[in-house]
Enzyme design. Structure first.
Site, mmCIF file in Angstrom:
data_model
loop_
_atom_site.group_PDB
_atom_site.id
_atom_site.type_symbol
_atom_site.label_atom_id
_atom_site.label_comp_id
_atom_site.label_asym_id
_atom_site.label_seq_id
_atom_site.Cartn_x
_atom_site.Cartn_y
_atom_site.Cartn_z
ATOM 1 N N GLN A 152 29.436 19.793 -7.473
ATOM 2 C CA GLN A 152 30.036 18.465 -7.380
ATOM 3 C C GLN A 152 31.076 18.419 -6.253
ATOM 4 O OE1 GLN A 152 29.285 20.053 -10.250
ATOM 5 N NE2 GLN A 152 29.299 18.711 -12.026
ATOM 6 N N THR A 178 -3.986 -5.380 0.608
ATOM 7 C CA THR A 178 -3.339 -4.072 0.791
ATOM 8 C C THR A 178 -4.178 -3.213 1.745
ATOM 9 O OG1 THR A 178 -4.352 -2.948 -1.103
ATOM 10 C CG2 THR A 178 -2.349 -4.217 -1.529
ATOM 11 N N LYS A 193 0.872 -1.186 0.000
ATOM 12 C CA LYS A 193 0.000 0.000 0.000
ATOM 13 C C LYS A 193 0.902 1.227 0.000
ATOM 14 C CE LYS A 193 -4.533 0.600 0.413
ATOM 15 N NZ LYS A 193 -5.447 -0.124 -0.492
ATOM 16 N N ASN A 234 20.555 21.483 -9.120
ATOM 17 C CA ASN A 234 21.135 22.825 -9.020
ATOM 18 C C ASN A 234 20.076 23.832 -9.448
ATOM 19 O OD1 ASN A 234 22.947 24.879 -8.851
ATOM 20 N ND2 ASN A 234 24.377 24.086 -10.372
ATOM 21 N N PHE A 262 31.822 29.124 -10.698
ATOM 22 C CA PHE A 262 31.875 27.970 -11.613
ATOM 23 C C PHE A 262 32.671 28.406 -12.831
ATOM 24 C CE2 PHE A 262 29.766 25.103 -14.806
ATOM 25 C CZ PHE A 262 30.280 23.925 -14.293
ATOM 26 N N ARG A 298 28.620 33.758 -7.590
ATOM 27 C CA ARG A 298 27.227 33.461 -7.956
ATOM 28 C C ARG A 298 26.478 33.010 -6.702
ATOM 29 N NH1 ARG A 298 27.118 27.373 -10.809
ATOM 30 N NH2 ARG A 298 28.120 26.333 -9.057
ATOM 31 N N HIS A 353 18.945 27.358 -10.321
ATOM 32 C CA HIS A 353 19.705 28.522 -10.758
ATOM 33 C C HIS A 353 19.023 29.826 -10.367
ATOM 34 C CE1 HIS A 353 22.236 25.758 -12.922
ATOM 35 N NE2 HIS A 353 21.176 25.258 -13.523
HETATM 36 O O1 LIG Z 1 28.167 23.591 -9.861
HETATM 37 C C1 LIG Z 1 27.882 23.435 -11.066
HETATM 38 N N1 LIG Z 1 28.181 22.265 -11.686
HETATM 39 C C2 LIG Z 1 27.906 22.033 -13.013
HETATM 40 O O2 LIG Z 1 28.196 20.916 -13.556
HETATM 41 C C3 LIG Z 1 27.260 23.062 -13.714
HETATM 42 N N2 LIG Z 1 26.838 23.186 -15.006
HETATM 43 C C4 LIG Z 1 26.273 24.425 -15.127
HETATM 44 O O3 LIG Z 1 25.733 24.889 -16.175
HETATM 45 N N3 LIG Z 1 26.358 25.102 -13.943
HETATM 46 C C5 LIG Z 1 26.957 24.273 -13.045
HETATM 47 N N4 LIG Z 1 27.284 24.431 -11.740
#
Ligand SMILES: O=c1[nH]c(=O)c2[nH]c(=O)[nH]c2[nH]1
Length: 318
Positions: free
Chosen positions: A255, A82, A36, A281, A184, A201, A283
């Protein structure tokens, strides 16, 4: 007086005149289960001084090779419906002393396996809604609660008669924002690249983190401090992403930041075997058109977007 006679049900469904199958050939059924999903329950625990509330959404799944007959032979004998699983969630919630999703999941799977011999395994996924105690005039309220954001504390328990108990914990929908200390750059530039490198950023993500426990942790004892472990893991994730309260830590990519945070978790919590971190991520795009509108962009006006989002994830393991 008319007497109602119960309709006689055929004892052997195969002998029924009802058409129950269209297949002309049988094939193997290597995987099957039933359960369930999204059973919602709120438990209020009332003490003299204050109340406590626990809201869960639970998925149950039951496993038994014997249930192959339900799929292939029209035979529902000994099938735990269930609907029965749904009722069990309420009953175990009533009886359980659990105050974490992990412990409630463990109590559920133990219940299923002790109640039904036919089962070889059971799994419970328990998502706990995070209700925060309200604060009025600086004082914690005794029965008022506030829910912020989509955050959930999740526990998953799987109990198998042969391989035993596995528990995982998850934090989902944990939404974070850094207003600086992120950049970045140095990524591949080619004919398809428009994104300009940047040293400054905003960084934002709605993070999911899932951790498992090393062997030897007494996660089935009923005494394991899941809440304490969650607090420590989340604390180290937050520390890894934001850095020290004054000044923070620079992120060269999401990453690198989530790997760093994962390593911190493993260093600080011996009980954690591995941690999966998933960070879409989100934006925040600088609104440079301000210049066309007679204003100056001073790293202050952004357009939040979460679609499309980057999907950055890793598992850090011992
Ligand atoms: O921290 C980031 N990793 C990415 O792989 C990536 N790619 C992207 O367009 N912006 C970002 N920022």
């Amino acid at each position: 007086m008319s007497v109602r006679i119960a309709p006689e049900l055929p004892s052997d469904p195969a002998s029924s005149s009802k058409l129950t199958k269209l297949r002309v050939q049988d094939f193997p059924l290597p995987i099957h289960s039933h359960g369930k999903a999204k059973v919602r329950v709120m438990k209020v625990v009332r003490t003299e001084a204050k109340h406590f509330c626990y809201e869960y959404s639970v998925d149950t799944t039951l496993f038994s090779p014997t249930y192959e007959r339900v799929f292939t032979k029209d035979d529902n004998t000994e099938l735990v419906a269930t609907d029965t699983q749904k009722n069990t969630v309420y009953v175990v919630c009533k009886r359980s002393k659990a105050d974490t999703p992990e412990q409630f999941a463990v109590d559920l799977v133990k219940h299923f396996l002790s109640e039904y011999e036919i089962l070889t395994g059971a799994e419970a996924l328990v998502r706990q809604v995070v209700w925060e105690r309200a604060v009025v005039n600086g004082e914690e309220h005794d029965h008022g609660w506030i829910k912020r954001g989509p955050e959930l504390n999740v526990g998953n328990a799987k109990l198998d008669r042969l391989s035993g108990l596995t528990v995982t914990s998850k934090l989902s929908g944990y939404t974070i924002f850094k207003s600086t200390q992120s950049g970045f750059a140095n990524y591949l530039q080619d004919n398809y690249t428009l994104l300009p490198p940047c040293e400054e950023r905003c960084l934002s993500t709605e993070m999911d983190a899932t951790w498992s426990y090393v062997e030897g942790c007494e996660v089935g004892s009923g005494e394991y401090d899941f809440a304490g472990m969650r607090k420590k893991v989340v604390g180290n994730l937050v520390k890894g992403i934001f850095g020290p309260a004054k000044g923070g830590v620079f992120s060269v990519s999401l990453q690198a930041t989530i790997y760093d945070a994962g390593c911190l978790v493993l260093t600080e919590s011996d009980d954690v075997k591995d941690i999966k971190i998933e960070t879409p991520n989100k934006h925040y795009i600088p609104y440079r058109q301000l210049a066309q509108l007679g204003e100056t962009f001073e790293d202050d006006i952004f357009v939040p977007t979460d679609e499309p989002s980057g999907t950055i994830q890793c598992v850090v393991a011992r």
